[in-house]
Design an enzyme around this catalytic site. Sequence first.
Site, mmCIF file in Angstrom:
data_model
loop_
_atom_site.group_PDB
_atom_site.id
_atom_site.type_symbol
_atom_site.label_atom_id
_atom_site.label_comp_id
_atom_site.label_asym_id
_atom_site.label_seq_id
_atom_site.Cartn_x
_atom_site.Cartn_y
_atom_site.Cartn_z
ATOM 1 N N ALA A 176 0.839 -1.190 0.000
ATOM 2 C CA ALA A 176 0.000 0.000 0.000
ATOM 3 C C ALA A 176 0.877 1.244 0.000
ATOM 4 C CB ALA A 176 -0.908 -0.006 1.230
ATOM 5 N N HIS A 199 -10.311 -0.611 2.606
ATOM 6 C CA HIS A 199 -9.467 -1.498 1.809
ATOM 7 C C HIS A 199 -8.927 -2.642 2.670
ATOM 8 C CE1 HIS A 199 -8.737 -0.189 -2.365
ATOM 9 N NE2 HIS A 199 -9.150 0.996 -1.943
#
Length: 171
Positions: free
Chosen positions: A32, A48
């Site tokens: 990420a 997410h």
Amino acid sequence: MKQLILGGARSGKSRLAEQRAQNFGCRVVYIATAQAGDGEMSDRILRHREQRPAEWGLVEEPIALAQVLHEHAADDVCLLVDCLTLWVTNILLADPGVLERELNALYQVLDNLPGELIFVSNEVGWGIVPMGELSRQFQDQAGWLHQRLGEICDRVTLTVAGIPLEIKQPL
């Protein structure tokens, strides 16, 4: 195999990338690049995280993407990078010289990277040319990055309304 999945905001690109990563049947490491600069972005990051399988690894890295790819790549691993446009933003806003250093490092590491690799990125080149200098730099850098990765990656997919459109497929 190296893949690039492009699309607009809320086009389904992250969902598609996660499905493909899961289908490989190997260990997945989610990389990420987002940073929670405000409450809304914190909420997005949390959503997410909650959508991903609990057994997936997670590395949060806003700048040193090439280093993280090198450290975590293996024959039995799928690396899923979400998202490149946030990464471009991060390196544009960092100290001078970081942009060129990190882009070069990324291109160099991709040559010999084992395992599966999926990049997710926003297609930003279909709109108007931005008025501000930083916004134009962002659009240019993202476009050049996508072109370079389009050459390097075995598969390139554009997502529109949740529908994947194959632009480049493995031979």
